[in-house]
Write an enzyme that holds these catalytic residues in place. Structure first.
Site, PDB file in Angstrom:
ATOM      1  N   GLU A 409       0.804  -1.221   0.000  1.00 54.61           N
ATOM      2  CA  GLU A 409       0.000   0.000   0.000  1.00 54.61           C
ATOM      3  C   GLU A 409       0.838   1.271   0.000  1.00 54.61           C
ATOM      4  OE1 GLU A 409      -2.699  -1.098   3.230  1.00 54.61           O
ATOM      5  OE2 GLU A 409      -4.172  -1.579   1.701  1.00 54.61           O
ATOM      6  N   GLU A 485      -4.178 -10.625   0.309  1.00 51.60           N
ATOM      7  CA  GLU A 485      -4.863 -10.519   1.600  1.00 51.60           C
ATOM      8  C   GLU A 485      -6.315 -10.860   1.338  1.00 51.60           C
ATOM      9  OE1 GLU A 485      -4.281  -6.758   3.681  1.00 51.60           O
ATOM     10  OE2 GLU A 485      -2.202  -6.683   3.018  1.00 51.60           O
TER      11      GLU A 485
HETATM   12  C1  GAL Z   1      -4.916  -4.015   4.195  1.00 55.24           C
HETATM   13  C2  GAL Z   1      -3.497  -3.776   4.627  1.00 55.24           C
HETATM   14  C3  GAL Z   1      -3.166  -4.520   5.886  1.00 55.24           C
HETATM   15  C4  GAL Z   1      -4.241  -4.330   6.904  1.00 55.24           C
HETATM   16  C5  GAL Z   1      -5.541  -4.773   6.348  1.00 55.24           C
HETATM   17  C6  GAL Z   1      -6.703  -4.562   7.284  1.00 55.24           C
HETATM   18  O1  GAL Z   1      -5.349  -3.018   3.365  1.00 55.24           O
HETATM   19  O2  GAL Z   1      -2.600  -4.144   3.642  1.00 55.24           O
HETATM   20  O3  GAL Z   1      -1.941  -4.065   6.366  1.00 55.24           O
HETATM   21  O4  GAL Z   1      -4.339  -2.989   7.223  1.00 55.24           O
HETATM   22  O5  GAL Z   1      -5.848  -4.027   5.216  1.00 55.24           O
HETATM   23  O6  GAL Z   1      -6.566  -5.184   8.487  1.00 55.24           O
END
Ligand code: GAL
Length: 941
Positions: A409, A485
């Site tokens: 990010e 993620e």
């Molecule tokens: C994503 C980010 C993570 C964490 C997650 C939410 O956007 O890459 O570091 O913030 O969201 O828990």
């Protein structure tokens, strides 16, 4: 020297980055207690801390490695995206806690005449260093190693080391990861001797050719060196080779074969552990050693509830062992390089690693369209390149690392592209990842986060929304897909894991993904876990920092058990007359497993045994085995267990399981009128108050649950709708109590204030041989349309002396409609207290599904609930309202009752705190329903 503040430069006076390794050259570990003092701002920090004769006896002591905030100096801050300081790079606030560190050390005799380097494995966020009064330089890059040449400065006898660390530095703009802001020297400090003819750096290239089974070995070295790998017949050969080796065993995460070797120069000897493997993207598919690989991964932050990002080796090993035991095969080191020792353990125990650079500038997204983002600002270019070089150089020799990631990010921009170009020339043998390269311009995989199932399905078919540039679109569409993620594991959840796994398994393009995230970052405080806001931060993001599959103390949360079952590498399917065993490993056959079976009748084992498992090859057709017993009346459970010890689990460890249950016989009830009615009803409310001798309150209709994190966070949280409608404040109005034949009929209307929406709830009570049979009829009144509801069922309460519960149904863990694969049918027992899952932020938990009967007992007897055929059960010592009101687990105090929910249905969990809503098939809305249970008293002993 300029010093680390007010500059875009990443550091000064440092040695060039190089591989992390441990040679036989003498080294001195400088961890332990250092002298320490904290100033509230960099301006207030005293001059002269480097003076060797400074009297620091009045200073505090602080261990190295440690974060000073966890030792009573200042306080932790948690923000997800926002920078907790004004955004005005490269400047940082005057209120910039500054920690001064000092220690002395004696240099042993044997070091005389040797060169030396001082190595810092991690200092947050920047530091300046002096040895014996002389400034060596300074550095930023908190989770990256830094070395200084101290040859000629370090001397025999007493040496004085001084380090000044600032909490904020220009580097903080590049370190906006979603985690605690914690400062200090948090990884080891070592003095390394550098003998004449020391080997500064080397790069092992060990490829595997899956078509021939050959390995190729070449080691690039900074000065000529000799290589020995006894097992491969290489003895003191020039390291560069290359050597073609017939028949090597490749390294994979499943079978992490390492060859021990050694590099030797005249000056030092370095032990090697070599893993042969070839990683590439071919035909749009991610492959290792010629085979597609499916990542069953997690995002892992380094975290310990008492020590923050300071981890010892035991904890690192514990993480890996827990992962391996839960069928996890991949780790993304979100969002920075971990302690190097972790990677050695990944090499040894076997995990695919996506190694990520220490870089995130997410806070700039809040400026609107990433205004001022360092990623596209040439002034930051050196800092970006510095970070990726230190990342790749340190870790390039780990076979477990199969992909580099530029960071997380940080938007898009030229500096990221420059990093990518550097990686490509330095290490062309590993694919490159960066999620926000949305145009697919400089990376090798199409990465997304929190993708909905629907969109992932389109991606799997290579049918995603096109990019406007057709060339770029074709390039990206030709890439494998990774969901870097997904399944945000915050609080109770995620739901919908199985549906993701089905897509990963269905499409060649899908290389799997990494659940967000491994561990809750709750800091231990007086017997509970603290999160954002608990330290008086002016800006914070609450408990968003607790979104892992293990609790802060590494106790698995139910989601880890669910994930284990979902990503099972072996699937056992109970077909009509045979069991089918499918091998879902990518490389291993099944010869390391045994099938263990057991047959149970109403929860009691009646037979059991073991069966050998044929060596089903990976990717091959399933093995078809006859059932081990002809008995079809009981519940048959088949488990695949390890036959022998593995380095990460003992023999007998269960990899997966499946069950076959007989069709349920219809429930027969006999109405009885001869005995006196065992129930006593309150004439005003119509509620049951006594069952035989057992005092009870209720049951009555209940629609409420304490919202989970996934219910109450994210875009358009469903819990807002629930509260808006008033489901948390239902009122019950008695319409009448009648007796119809042998049935007591209690009619009510249930509704919240301020709305004309309501539900008619009719409770029909009948005395039967088994007890009091209750039929609840629910009929919505008014236009409920698609209004979602959290649960549909009954709540009641019992006396506080009820302690234990035994149930026949799914267990032992909690289960929800979209997260219940890990629960198995059987007879389970627990204390009431142990039914509770201690999510760091209190919320709905503990539901037991598909319960056929349950007995809740204590010293004076108890209650039996029998389903028709099943119900869902929750029992706890506080109400849903108490759970809803609590903010920390220690605020939940047992009250004077045990509260039961006997439910027909619950809303799913989903992962909407950060991701898609509950899938349509798991959404619950108000509807007409009829369900029945029988309540009977269990007499006291
Ligand atoms: C994503 C980010 C993570 C964490 C997650 C939410 O956007 O890459 O570091 O913030 O969201 O828990």
């Amino acid at each position: 020297m300029t010093g680390p503040l007010n500059t875009f430069a990443p550091g000064q006076g440092r040695r060039p980055p190089r591989a992390a390794f441990r040679s036989d050259a003498p080294r001195l570990v400088l961890d332990g207690d250092w002298r320490f003092r904290l100033s509230a701002s960099h301006a207030e920090a005293p001059a002269g801390i480097e003076q060797p004769d400074l009297d620091d006896s009045g200073w505090d002591e602080l261990p190295v490695p440690a974060h000073w905030q966890l030792y009573g100096h200042g306080a932790p801050i948690y923000t997800n995206i926002a920078y907790p300081f004004p955004v005005n790079p490269p400047y940082v606030p005057d209120d910039n806690s500054t920690g001064d560190y000092r220690r002395t050390f004696e240099l042993p005799e044997e070091w005389i005449g040797l060169g030396a380097a001082l190595r810092f494995d991690g200092v947050d966020s920047c530091f300046t260093i002096w040895l014996n009064g002389e400034e060596l330089g300074w550095s930023t890059g908190s989770r990256l190693p830094t070395e200084f040449d101290v040859t000629g400065i370090v001397k025999p006898g007493r040496n004085v080391l001084a380090v000044r660390v600032h909490q904020w530095s220009p580097g903080s703009y590049l370190e906006g990861q979603d985690m605690w802001w914690l400062s200090g020297i948090f990884r080891s400090v070592t003095l390394l001797s550098r003998p004449p003819r020391a080997l500064d750096d080397f790069f092992v290239h060990a490829d595997f050719d899956h078509t021939s089974g050959h390995g190729t070995l070449r080691v690039d070295t900074s000065i000529p060196a000799l290589l020995t790998v006894e097992e491969l017949g290489l003895r003191d050969v020039p390291a560069q080779g290359p050597y073609d080796i017939e028949a090597v065993e490749p390294w994979t995460a499943e079978l992490p074969r390492l060859y021990a070797g050694e590099l030797r120069t005249g000056g030092e000897t370095i032990p090697l552990r070599i893993g042969f493997r070839t990683v590439l993207v071919e035909d749009g598919v991610f492959k290792v050693n010629g085979r597609p690989v499916l990542l069953r991964g997690v995002n892992r932050h380094e975290f310990h509830p008492d020590h923050g990002r300071v981890l010892d080796e035991r904890t690192m090993r514990e993480d890996i062992v827990l992962m391996k035991r839960h069928n996890i095969n991949a780790v993304r080191t979100s969002h920075y390089p971990p302690d190097s020792r972790f990677l050695e353990l990944c090499d040894e125990l076997g995990l695919w690693v996506m190694l990520e650079c220490d870089l995130e500038t997410h806070g700039f997204s809040l400026m609107g369209d990433w205004r001022g983002n360092p990623s596209d600002d040439p002034r930051w270019r050196d800092a970006y390149l510095d970070r990726i070089r230190r990342t790749v150089e340190r870790d390039k020799n780990h076979p477990s690392i199969v992909m580099w990631s530029l960071g997380n990010e940080a938007g898009d921009g030229r500096n990221l592209q420059a990093m990518a170009e550097w990686v490509k020339q330095r290490d062309p043998d590993r694919p490159l990842h960066y999620e926000q390269d949305w145009g697919g311009r400089y990376t090798d995989v199409y990465s997304r986060m929190y993708t909905s199932h629907e969109e992932l399905d389109a991606i799997g078919r290579r049918a995603e929304e096109p990019l406007s540039d057709p060339v770029a679109d074709a390039r990206r569409r030709g890439m494998p897909s990774v969901v870097v993620e997904y399944a945000h594991a915050m609080g109770n959840g995620p739901g919908g894991l199985v549906e993701y796994q089905e897509l990963f398994e269905k499409y060649d393009r899908c290389m799997g993904g990494f659940v967000w995230e491994w561990i809750d970052h709750g800091l231990r405080e007086d017997g509970h876990f603290a999160y954002g806001g608990d330290f008086g931060e002016e800006l914070h993001d609450g408990n968003f920092v607790c979104d892992g599959m293990v609790f802060p103390d590494r106790t698995p949360s139910p989601s880890l058990g669910e994930y284990k079952k979902v990503v099972e590498p072996v699937r056992i399917t109970m077909a009509a007359d045979v069991m089918e065993i499918t091998n879902l490993y990518d490389f291993r056959d099944l010869s390391h497993l045994t099938l263990a079976w057991s047959l149970e009748q109403d929860g009691e084992e009646s037979d059991s045994g073991t069966l050998p498992l044929p060596a089903v090859p990976p990717g091959g057709p399933p093995a078809r085995l006859p059932y081990p017993t002809a008995d079809t009346t009981g519940v048959l459970t088949i488990s695949a267990v390890l036959t022998k010890d593995e380095p990460w689990a003992p023999a007998g460890h269960e990899i997966t399981w499946a069950q076959r249950a007989p069709e349920r016989a219809p429930v027969r009830r006999t109405t009885r009128t001869s005995r006196p009615d065992p129930g006593l009803f309150d004439p005003i409310t119509g509620r049951l108050t006594r069952l035989g001798n057992l005092p009870v309150t209720g049951p009555r209709l209940d629609l409420w649950r304490a919202p989970t994190d996934n219910d109450r966070l994210g875009h358009d949280p469903v819990a807002n709708t629930w509260r808006h409608v008033g489901l948390d404040r239902l009122q019950h109005r008695l319409l009448g109590i009648d007796t119809e034949d042998d049935t007591v009929v209690v009619r009510t209307r249930v509704a919240p204030a301020a709305t004309d929406l309501g539900l008619y709830a009719t409770y029909r009570w009948q005395a039967t041989d088994e007890g009091l049979r209750l039929t609840a009829e629910i009929e919505p009144d008014g236009d409920w349309q698609d209004i979602p509801i959290p649960r549909l069922g009954l709540r009641m309460s019992l006396s506080a002396w009820i302690n234990d519960v035994t149930w026949y149904g799914l267990g032992p863990a909690e289960a929800y409609p979209d997260s219940r694969l890990a629960a198995r049918l059987g007879r389970h027992s627990s204390s009431i207290d142990a039914l509770h899952t201690p999510y760091v932020f209190p919320q709905e938990n503990g539901n037991r599904a598909d319960v056929r009967w349950a007995e809740l007992t204590g010293r004076y007897g108890g209650l039996r609930v029998t389903g028709e055929p099943t119900f869902q059960l929750t029992a706890r010592r506080w109400t849903s309202e108490d759970l809803d009101a609590a903010r920390h687990t220690h605020e939940l105090r047992p009250g004077g009752a045990v509260h039961l929910n006997i439910d027909l249905a619950q809303h799913g969990l989903g992962s909407a705190a950060c991701g898609p809503r509950v899938l349509p098939q798991y959404r619950l809305t108000a509807r007409s329903a009829v369900f029945a249970v029988t309540l009977s008293e269990i007499p006291g002993r």
